[in-house]
Scaffold this active site. Structure first.
Site, PDB file in Angstrom:
ATOM      1  N   LYS A  89      43.778 -40.972  -3.409  1.00  0.00           N
ATOM      2  CA  LYS A  89      43.519 -40.155  -2.375  1.00  0.00           C
ATOM      3  C   LYS A  89      41.947 -39.733  -2.224  1.00  0.00           C
ATOM      4  CE  LYS A  89      47.863 -38.139  -2.925  1.00  0.00           C
ATOM      5  NZ  LYS A  89      49.060 -37.375  -2.429  1.00  0.00           N
ATOM      6  N   LYS A  94      42.120 -47.649  -9.482  1.00  0.00           N
ATOM      7  CA  LYS A  94      43.165 -47.610  -8.727  1.00  0.00           C
ATOM      8  C   LYS A  94      43.111 -47.123  -7.168  1.00  0.00           C
ATOM      9  CE  LYS A  94      45.207 -43.187  -9.871  1.00  0.00           C
ATOM     10  NZ  LYS A  94      46.157 -42.172 -10.121  1.00  0.00           N
ATOM     11  N   LYS A 121      40.236 -35.503 -13.653  1.00  0.00           N
ATOM     12  CA  LYS A 121      40.251 -34.514 -12.699  1.00  0.00           C
ATOM     13  C   LYS A 121      39.125 -33.147 -13.152  1.00  0.00           C
ATOM     14  CE  LYS A 121      44.803 -34.770 -10.547  1.00  0.00           C
ATOM     15  NZ  LYS A 121      45.842 -34.382 -10.032  1.00  0.00           N
TER      16      LYS A 121
HETATM   17  P1  AMP Z   1      50.626 -38.347  -6.255  1.00  0.00           P
HETATM   18  O1  AMP Z   1      49.961 -38.428  -5.020  1.00  0.00           O
HETATM   19  O2  AMP Z   1      49.272 -38.348  -7.405  1.00  0.00           O
HETATM   20  O3  AMP Z   1      51.478 -37.221  -6.530  1.00  0.00           O
HETATM   21  O4  AMP Z   1      51.348 -39.551  -6.790  1.00  0.00           O
HETATM   22  C1  AMP Z   1      52.326 -39.985  -6.290  1.00  0.00           C
HETATM   23  C2  AMP Z   1      53.093 -41.100  -6.943  1.00  0.00           C
HETATM   24  O5  AMP Z   1      52.329 -42.562  -6.560  1.00  0.00           O
HETATM   25  C3  AMP Z   1      53.164 -40.950  -8.503  1.00  0.00           C
HETATM   26  O6  AMP Z   1      54.369 -41.652  -9.102  1.00  0.00           O
HETATM   27  C4  AMP Z   1      51.998 -41.829  -8.728  1.00  0.00           C
HETATM   28  O7  AMP Z   1      52.023 -42.591 -10.123  1.00  0.00           O
HETATM   29  C5  AMP Z   1      52.065 -42.957  -7.668  1.00  0.00           C
HETATM   30  N1  AMP Z   1      50.916 -43.599  -7.597  1.00  0.00           N
HETATM   31  C6  AMP Z   1      49.514 -43.022  -7.229  1.00  0.00           C
HETATM   32  N2  AMP Z   1      48.495 -43.770  -7.127  1.00  0.00           N
HETATM   33  C7  AMP Z   1      49.317 -44.872  -7.273  1.00  0.00           C
HETATM   34  C8  AMP Z   1      48.759 -46.527  -7.231  1.00  0.00           C
HETATM   35  N3  AMP Z   1      47.330 -46.483  -7.014  1.00  0.00           N
HETATM   36  N4  AMP Z   1      49.435 -47.474  -7.528  1.00  0.00           N
HETATM   37  C9  AMP Z   1      50.841 -47.301  -7.851  1.00  0.00           C
HETATM   38  N5  AMP Z   1      51.328 -46.130  -8.075  1.00  0.00           N
HETATM   39  C10 AMP Z   1      50.496 -44.905  -7.474  1.00  0.00           C
END
Ligand code: AMP
Ligand code: TRP
Length: 350
Positions: A220, A217, A136
Protein backbone atom coordinates in the site's frame (compact mmCIF):
# COMPACT_ATOMS: atom_id res chain seq x y z
CA UNK A 1 5.52 -22.98 9.26
CA UNK A 2 3.08 -25.04 7.25
CA UNK A 3 1.62 -24.56 3.84
CA UNK A 4 -2.04 -24.42 3.06
CA UNK A 5 -3.30 -27.79 1.84
CA UNK A 6 -4.79 -26.44 -1.36
CA UNK A 7 -7.26 -29.26 -1.85
CA UNK A 8 -8.97 -29.00 1.52
CA UNK A 9 -8.62 -25.25 1.61
CA UNK A 10 -10.61 -24.52 -1.50
CA UNK A 11 -14.09 -24.85 -2.80
CA UNK A 12 -17.50 -24.53 -1.28
CA UNK A 13 -18.17 -28.24 -1.11
CA UNK A 14 -16.34 -28.57 2.18
CA UNK A 15 -18.86 -26.37 3.99
CA UNK A 16 -21.04 -29.33 4.87
CA UNK A 17 -18.34 -30.71 7.12
CA UNK A 18 -18.84 -27.74 9.41
CA UNK A 19 -21.87 -29.23 11.04
CA UNK A 20 -20.76 -32.83 11.27
CA UNK A 21 -17.70 -32.36 13.47
CA UNK A 22 -16.79 -30.03 16.30
CA UNK A 23 -14.22 -27.49 15.16
CA UNK A 24 -11.62 -27.57 17.88
CA UNK A 25 -8.60 -26.03 16.24
CA UNK A 26 -8.63 -22.26 16.56
CA UNK A 27 -7.40 -20.07 13.72
CA UNK A 28 -6.80 -16.32 14.05
CA UNK A 29 -5.79 -13.65 11.60
CA UNK A 30 -6.24 -9.95 11.00
CA UNK A 31 -5.52 -7.19 8.52
CA UNK A 32 -4.88 -3.52 9.25
CA UNK A 33 -7.53 -1.05 8.09
CA UNK A 34 -5.28 1.34 6.27
CA UNK A 35 -6.63 1.64 2.76
CA UNK A 36 -7.91 -0.46 -0.08
CA UNK A 37 -6.80 -4.08 -0.19
CA UNK A 38 -4.57 -5.13 -3.06
CA UNK A 39 -4.19 -8.46 -4.78
CA UNK A 40 -1.15 -9.23 -2.57
CA UNK A 41 -3.35 -8.98 0.53
CA UNK A 42 -5.89 -11.17 -1.22
CA UNK A 43 -3.63 -13.92 -2.57
CA UNK A 44 -1.35 -13.86 0.48
CA UNK A 45 -4.08 -13.71 3.13
CA UNK A 46 -7.75 -12.92 2.52
CA UNK A 47 -8.42 -15.60 -0.11
CA UNK A 48 -6.97 -18.14 2.29
CA UNK A 49 -9.17 -16.82 5.12
CA UNK A 50 -12.21 -17.61 3.01
CA UNK A 51 -10.93 -21.01 1.87
CA UNK A 52 -10.03 -22.00 5.43
CA UNK A 53 -13.39 -20.86 6.73
CA UNK A 54 -15.13 -22.95 4.08
CA UNK A 55 -12.99 -26.00 4.81
CA UNK A 56 -14.94 -26.35 8.05
CA UNK A 57 -11.80 -27.54 9.82
CA UNK A 58 -11.25 -24.57 12.08
CA UNK A 59 -12.91 -22.32 14.57
CA UNK A 60 -12.06 -19.15 12.65
CA UNK A 61 -11.46 -15.70 14.13
CA UNK A 62 -10.86 -12.81 11.74
CA UNK A 63 -10.45 -9.29 12.99
CA UNK A 64 -9.74 -5.74 11.94
CA UNK A 65 -6.33 -4.77 13.34
CA UNK A 66 -7.23 -1.14 14.00
CA UNK A 67 -4.93 -0.75 17.02
CA UNK A 68 -1.99 -1.82 14.89
CA UNK A 69 -2.96 0.58 12.14
CA UNK A 70 -2.57 3.73 14.25
CA UNK A 71 1.17 3.15 14.49
CA UNK A 72 1.30 4.73 11.03
CA UNK A 73 0.22 8.32 10.33
CA UNK A 74 -3.55 8.52 9.88
CA UNK A 75 -6.49 10.87 9.59
CA UNK A 76 -9.23 10.60 12.23
CA UNK A 77 -12.24 10.52 9.91
CA UNK A 78 -10.39 8.38 7.40
CA UNK A 79 -9.70 5.74 10.05
CA UNK A 80 -13.37 5.30 10.82
CA UNK A 81 -14.11 4.91 7.12
CA UNK A 82 -11.22 2.48 6.63
CA UNK A 83 -12.52 0.21 9.39
CA UNK A 84 -15.93 0.06 7.74
CA UNK A 85 -14.35 -0.45 4.35
CA UNK A 86 -12.20 -3.37 5.50
CA UNK A 87 -15.23 -4.88 7.22
CA UNK A 88 -17.03 -4.71 3.88
CA UNK A 89 -13.99 -6.21 2.14
CA UNK A 90 -14.07 -9.19 4.50
CA UNK A 91 -17.76 -9.78 3.88
CA UNK A 92 -17.59 -9.17 0.12
CA UNK A 93 -14.71 -11.65 -0.18
CA UNK A 94 -16.84 -14.34 1.49
CA UNK A 95 -16.17 -14.23 5.22
CA UNK A 96 -19.41 -15.13 6.90
CA UNK A 97 -20.42 -14.22 10.47
CA UNK A 98 -22.29 -17.52 10.71
CA UNK A 99 -19.09 -19.46 10.15
CA UNK A 100 -16.39 -17.20 11.62
CA UNK A 101 -16.12 -14.76 14.49
CA UNK A 102 -15.59 -11.35 12.85
CA UNK A 103 -14.53 -8.50 15.15
CA UNK A 104 -12.71 -5.26 15.71
CA UNK A 105 -9.51 -5.44 17.78
CA UNK A 106 -10.03 -2.15 19.63
CA UNK A 107 -13.44 -3.30 20.89
CA UNK A 108 -11.77 -5.91 23.04
CA UNK A 109 -9.64 -4.42 25.85
CA UNK A 110 -8.06 -7.80 26.63
CA UNK A 111 -5.81 -7.49 23.55
CA UNK A 112 -4.11 -4.42 24.98
CA UNK A 113 -4.03 -5.86 28.50
CA UNK A 114 -2.34 -9.05 27.39
CA UNK A 115 0.06 -7.04 25.26
CA UNK A 116 1.26 -5.18 28.34
CA UNK A 117 1.88 -8.37 30.27
CA UNK A 118 3.69 -9.97 27.32
CA UNK A 119 5.80 -6.85 26.84
CA UNK A 120 7.38 -7.48 30.24
CA UNK A 121 8.84 -10.77 28.99
CA UNK A 122 9.80 -9.47 25.55
CA UNK A 123 13.51 -8.81 25.04
CA UNK A 124 14.17 -5.39 23.45
CA UNK A 125 16.78 -7.07 21.24
CA UNK A 126 14.15 -9.30 19.62
CA UNK A 127 12.05 -6.28 18.70
CA UNK A 128 15.07 -4.42 17.34
CA UNK A 129 15.69 -7.26 14.87
CA UNK A 130 12.21 -7.04 13.32
CA UNK A 131 12.43 -6.31 9.60
CA UNK A 132 9.07 -4.56 9.52
CA UNK A 133 10.14 -2.20 12.31
CA UNK A 134 13.38 -1.42 10.50
CA UNK A 135 11.59 -0.83 7.18
CA UNK A 136 8.91 1.38 8.68
CA UNK A 137 11.46 3.37 10.67
CA UNK A 138 13.06 4.34 7.39
CA UNK A 139 9.73 4.99 5.67
CA UNK A 140 8.24 7.13 8.43
CA UNK A 141 11.36 8.72 9.84
CA UNK A 142 9.35 11.56 11.38
CA UNK A 143 7.13 9.18 13.36
CA UNK A 144 9.14 6.32 14.85
CA UNK A 145 6.76 5.75 17.74
CA UNK A 146 6.98 3.15 20.51
CA UNK A 147 3.87 1.43 19.11
CA UNK A 148 5.72 0.73 15.91
CA UNK A 149 8.39 -0.94 18.02
CA UNK A 150 6.05 -2.99 20.22
CA UNK A 151 3.72 -3.84 17.30
CA UNK A 152 4.73 -7.55 17.30
CA UNK A 153 3.88 -7.89 21.01
CA UNK A 154 0.31 -6.76 20.33
CA UNK A 155 0.19 -9.21 17.44
CA UNK A 156 1.32 -11.99 19.81
CA UNK A 157 -1.48 -10.99 22.20
CA UNK A 158 -4.04 -11.10 19.34
CA UNK A 159 -3.07 -14.68 18.65
CA UNK A 160 -2.37 -16.14 22.10
CA UNK A 161 -5.54 -14.72 23.61
CA UNK A 162 -7.69 -17.10 21.57
CA UNK A 163 -5.46 -20.17 21.75
CA UNK A 164 -4.86 -20.17 18.00
CA UNK A 165 -2.82 -23.02 16.52
CA UNK A 166 -2.97 -21.65 13.00
CA UNK A 167 -2.34 -18.13 11.70
CA UNK A 168 -2.78 -17.58 7.94
CA UNK A 169 -0.60 -14.64 6.80
CA UNK A 170 1.70 -13.47 4.04
CA UNK A 171 5.40 -14.23 4.48
CA UNK A 172 6.24 -10.74 5.76
CA UNK A 173 4.52 -11.68 9.03
CA UNK A 174 6.48 -14.87 9.76
CA UNK A 175 9.10 -13.10 11.84
CA UNK A 176 6.34 -11.73 14.08
CA UNK A 177 4.92 -15.22 14.42
CA UNK A 178 8.29 -16.57 15.47
CA UNK A 179 8.31 -13.98 18.26
CA UNK A 180 4.78 -15.04 19.22
CA UNK A 181 6.01 -18.60 19.63
CA UNK A 182 8.97 -17.43 21.70
CA UNK A 183 6.68 -15.41 23.99
CA UNK A 184 4.28 -18.33 24.43
CA UNK A 185 7.18 -20.56 25.41
CA UNK A 186 8.68 -18.00 27.78
CA UNK A 187 5.37 -17.29 29.46
CA UNK A 188 4.59 -20.99 29.88
CA UNK A 189 8.04 -21.68 31.33
CA UNK A 190 7.77 -18.81 33.79
CA UNK A 191 4.11 -18.96 34.83
CA UNK A 192 2.88 -22.44 33.87
CA UNK A 193 1.27 -23.90 30.74
CA UNK A 194 -1.10 -21.18 29.49
CA UNK A 195 -0.56 -20.58 25.77
CA UNK A 196 -0.45 -22.66 22.61
CA UNK A 197 2.46 -22.08 20.21
CA UNK A 198 0.88 -21.09 16.89
CA UNK A 199 2.06 -21.88 13.39
CA UNK A 200 1.91 -19.69 10.31
CA UNK A 201 0.03 -20.86 7.27
CA UNK A 202 1.20 -19.56 3.91
CA UNK A 203 -0.51 -19.68 0.54
CA UNK A 204 1.28 -20.58 -2.67
CA UNK A 205 1.64 -16.85 -3.29
CA UNK A 206 2.88 -15.57 0.07
CA UNK A 207 4.63 -12.61 -1.60
CA UNK A 208 3.05 -10.91 -4.58
CA UNK A 209 5.44 -8.41 -6.12
CA UNK A 210 4.82 -4.81 -7.17
CA UNK A 211 3.77 -4.35 -10.80
CA UNK A 212 6.12 -1.37 -11.01
CA UNK A 213 9.11 -2.95 -9.31
CA UNK A 214 9.01 -6.76 -9.33
CA UNK A 215 11.89 -6.94 -6.86
CA UNK A 216 9.76 -5.29 -4.17
CA UNK A 217 6.62 -6.74 -2.63
CA UNK A 218 3.30 -5.18 -3.59
CA UNK A 219 2.52 -2.70 -0.83
CA UNK A 220 0.00 0.00 0.00
CA UNK A 221 2.92 2.34 0.60
CA UNK A 222 3.55 2.22 -3.18
CA UNK A 223 0.06 2.40 -4.69
CA UNK A 224 1.40 2.70 -8.28
CA UNK A 225 2.51 -0.95 -8.11
CA UNK A 226 -0.76 -2.27 -6.68
CA UNK A 227 -3.77 -3.92 -8.25
CA UNK A 228 -6.58 -3.04 -5.86
CA UNK A 229 -9.43 -5.49 -5.40
CA UNK A 230 -12.02 -2.88 -6.28
CA UNK A 231 -10.16 -1.41 -9.25
CA UNK A 232 -12.50 -1.08 -12.22
CA UNK A 233 -11.70 -3.19 -15.31
CA UNK A 234 -10.25 -0.20 -17.18
CA UNK A 235 -7.80 0.53 -14.37
CA UNK A 236 -6.85 -3.15 -14.13
CA UNK A 237 -6.18 -3.25 -17.84
CA UNK A 238 -4.06 -0.10 -17.80
CA UNK A 239 -2.03 -1.17 -14.76
CA UNK A 240 -1.30 -4.65 -16.08
CA UNK A 241 -0.43 -3.27 -19.52
CA UNK A 242 2.18 -1.04 -17.87
CA UNK A 243 3.52 -3.78 -15.55
CA UNK A 244 7.31 -4.02 -15.69
CA UNK A 245 8.58 -7.21 -17.35
CA UNK A 246 11.81 -7.65 -19.35
CA UNK A 247 13.11 -7.39 -22.88
CA UNK A 248 12.77 -11.06 -23.81
CA UNK A 249 10.02 -12.21 -26.14
CA UNK A 250 9.15 -15.77 -25.10
CA UNK A 251 6.95 -16.67 -22.15
CA UNK A 252 8.62 -18.84 -19.50
CA UNK A 253 8.45 -19.07 -15.72
CA UNK A 254 11.75 -17.98 -14.25
CA UNK A 255 11.36 -16.05 -10.97
CA UNK A 256 15.12 -15.50 -10.63
CA UNK A 257 15.89 -14.10 -14.04
CA UNK A 258 12.48 -12.76 -15.05
CA UNK A 259 10.73 -11.69 -11.84
CA UNK A 260 8.20 -9.34 -13.47
CA UNK A 261 6.90 -11.96 -15.85
CA UNK A 262 6.98 -14.59 -13.09
CA UNK A 263 4.84 -12.35 -10.89
CA UNK A 264 2.19 -12.03 -13.61
CA UNK A 265 2.23 -15.80 -14.17
CA UNK A 266 1.89 -16.39 -10.42
CA UNK A 267 -1.12 -14.10 -10.17
CA UNK A 268 -2.69 -15.83 -13.16
CA UNK A 269 -1.94 -19.25 -11.61
CA UNK A 270 -3.37 -18.35 -8.22
CA UNK A 271 -6.66 -17.24 -9.74
CA UNK A 272 -7.01 -20.32 -11.95
CA UNK A 273 -5.66 -22.97 -9.51
CA UNK A 274 -2.91 -23.83 -11.98
CA UNK A 275 0.85 -23.97 -11.48
CA UNK A 276 2.77 -20.96 -12.87
CA UNK A 277 4.72 -23.27 -15.19
CA UNK A 278 1.49 -24.65 -16.60
CA UNK A 279 0.29 -21.10 -17.25
CA UNK A 280 3.58 -20.31 -19.02
CA UNK A 281 3.12 -23.44 -21.15
CA UNK A 282 -0.40 -22.34 -22.04
CA UNK A 283 0.96 -19.03 -23.31
CA UNK A 284 3.82 -20.64 -25.22
CA UNK A 285 4.31 -18.78 -28.49
CA UNK A 286 2.12 -15.86 -27.45
CA UNK A 287 3.26 -12.30 -26.77
CA UNK A 288 3.60 -10.48 -23.45
CA UNK A 289 0.80 -8.21 -24.64
CA UNK A 290 -1.50 -11.18 -25.08
CA UNK A 291 -0.67 -12.56 -21.62
CA UNK A 292 -1.29 -9.14 -20.11
CA UNK A 293 -4.58 -8.74 -21.96
CA UNK A 294 -5.83 -12.15 -20.79
CA UNK A 295 -4.61 -11.60 -17.23
CA UNK A 296 -6.44 -8.25 -17.09
CA UNK A 297 -9.64 -9.94 -18.26
CA UNK A 298 -9.18 -12.71 -15.71
CA UNK A 299 -8.61 -10.32 -12.79
CA UNK A 300 -11.49 -8.04 -13.80
CA UNK A 301 -13.86 -11.01 -14.07
CA UNK A 302 -12.63 -12.70 -10.90
CA UNK A 303 -13.34 -9.65 -8.76
CA UNK A 304 -16.58 -8.54 -10.48
CA UNK A 305 -18.75 -10.15 -7.82
CA UNK A 306 -16.53 -8.77 -5.07
CA UNK A 307 -16.85 -5.23 -6.44
CA UNK A 308 -20.62 -5.48 -6.70
CA UNK A 309 -21.01 -6.95 -3.19
CA UNK A 310 -18.71 -4.36 -1.67
CA UNK A 311 -20.69 -1.55 -3.29
CA UNK A 312 -23.95 -2.96 -1.94
CA UNK A 313 -22.51 -3.45 1.54
CA UNK A 314 -21.15 0.07 1.68
CA UNK A 315 -24.50 1.49 0.68
CA UNK A 316 -25.71 0.37 4.14
CA UNK A 317 -22.60 0.81 6.33
CA UNK A 318 -24.47 0.53 9.64
CA UNK A 319 -25.44 -3.06 8.77
CA UNK A 320 -21.79 -3.87 8.18
CA UNK A 321 -20.78 -2.27 11.47
CA UNK A 322 -23.52 -4.16 13.32
CA UNK A 323 -22.13 -7.51 12.12
CA UNK A 324 -18.70 -6.69 13.52
CA UNK A 325 -20.14 -5.29 16.75
CA UNK A 326 -21.93 -8.56 17.33
CA UNK A 327 -18.77 -10.54 16.56
CA UNK A 328 -16.79 -8.33 18.95
CA UNK A 329 -19.16 -9.26 21.77
CA UNK A 330 -18.62 -12.93 21.03
CA UNK A 331 -14.85 -12.56 20.92
CA UNK A 332 -14.87 -10.55 24.15
CA UNK A 333 -16.26 -13.52 26.07
CA UNK A 334 -13.40 -15.82 25.05
CA UNK A 335 -10.82 -13.06 25.48
CA UNK A 336 -11.98 -12.16 28.98
CA UNK A 337 -11.82 -15.73 30.18
CA UNK A 338 -8.24 -16.01 28.94
CA UNK A 339 -7.04 -12.68 30.33
CA UNK A 340 -8.47 -13.63 33.73
CA UNK A 341 -6.47 -16.85 33.60
CA UNK A 342 -3.32 -14.93 32.61
CA UNK A 343 -3.75 -12.47 35.46
CA UNK A 344 -4.14 -15.30 37.94
CA UNK A 345 -0.98 -16.90 36.58
CA UNK A 346 1.08 -13.76 37.11
CA UNK A 347 -0.26 -13.38 40.61
CA UNK A 348 -2.95 -10.72 40.18
CA UNK A 349 -6.36 -11.38 41.60
CA UNK A 350 -8.85 -11.41 38.75
P1 AMP B 1 -1.43 -5.62 6.00
O1 AMP B 1 -2.25 -4.88 5.05
O2 AMP B 1 -0.01 -5.20 6.07
O3 AMP B 1 -2.12 -5.73 7.33
O4 AMP B 1 -1.37 -7.10 5.43
C1 AMP B 1 -2.46 -7.96 5.46
C2 AMP B 1 -2.08 -9.34 5.05
O5 AMP B 1 -1.67 -9.35 3.67
C3 AMP B 1 -0.88 -9.92 5.83
O6 AMP B 1 -1.12 -11.29 6.09
C4 AMP B 1 0.28 -9.76 4.90
O7 AMP B 1 1.29 -10.71 5.12
C5 AMP B 1 -0.40 -9.96 3.55
N1 AMP B 1 0.33 -9.26 2.48
C6 AMP B 1 0.60 -7.93 2.41
N2 AMP B 1 1.28 -7.64 1.28
C7 AMP B 1 1.43 -8.82 0.61
C8 AMP B 1 2.03 -9.18 -0.63
N3 AMP B 1 2.60 -8.28 -1.43
N4 AMP B 1 2.00 -10.49 -1.00
C9 AMP B 1 1.41 -11.42 -0.20
N5 AMP B 1 0.82 -11.14 0.98
C10 AMP B 1 0.83 -9.86 1.39
N1 TRP C 1 0.55 -7.54 11.49
C1 TRP C 1 -0.41 -8.04 10.55
C2 TRP C 1 -0.18 -7.36 9.21
O1 TRP C 1 0.36 -6.30 9.11
C3 TRP C 1 -1.82 -7.81 11.00
C4 TRP C 1 -2.09 -8.52 12.27
C5 TRP C 1 -2.20 -7.95 13.51
C6 TRP C 1 -2.22 -9.93 12.45
N2 TRP C 1 -2.44 -8.93 14.43
C7 TRP C 1 -2.44 -10.14 13.84
C8 TRP C 1 -2.19 -11.02 11.58
C9 TRP C 1 -2.62 -11.42 14.37
C10 TRP C 1 -2.36 -12.30 12.12
C11 TRP C 1 -2.59 -12.49 13.49
O2 TRP C 1 -0.58 -7.90 8.24
Amino acid sequence: MIHSPSSSASGRSATSRTTSRAKTSVLVSGIQPSGRLHIGNYLGALKNFVDLQRSGEYQCHFFIADLHSITEPFDLREKHRQITELSADYLAAGLDPKQSVLYVQSHIPAHSELMWILSTITPMGELQRMTQFKDKSVRQEENINAGLFTYPVLMAADILLYGARTVPVGDDQLQHLELTRTLARKFNAKFGETFIEPKGLLTKTPRVMSLKDPLKKMSKSQPEGCLFLDDEPEAIKAKIARAVTDSETTIAYDPEKRPGLANLLEIYAALTHLEPRAVAAEFDGESYAELKRKLAGLVAGYFAEFRAKKRTLLSAPSKVTAIFDKGSKKATKAAEAKIAEVKRRVGFSA
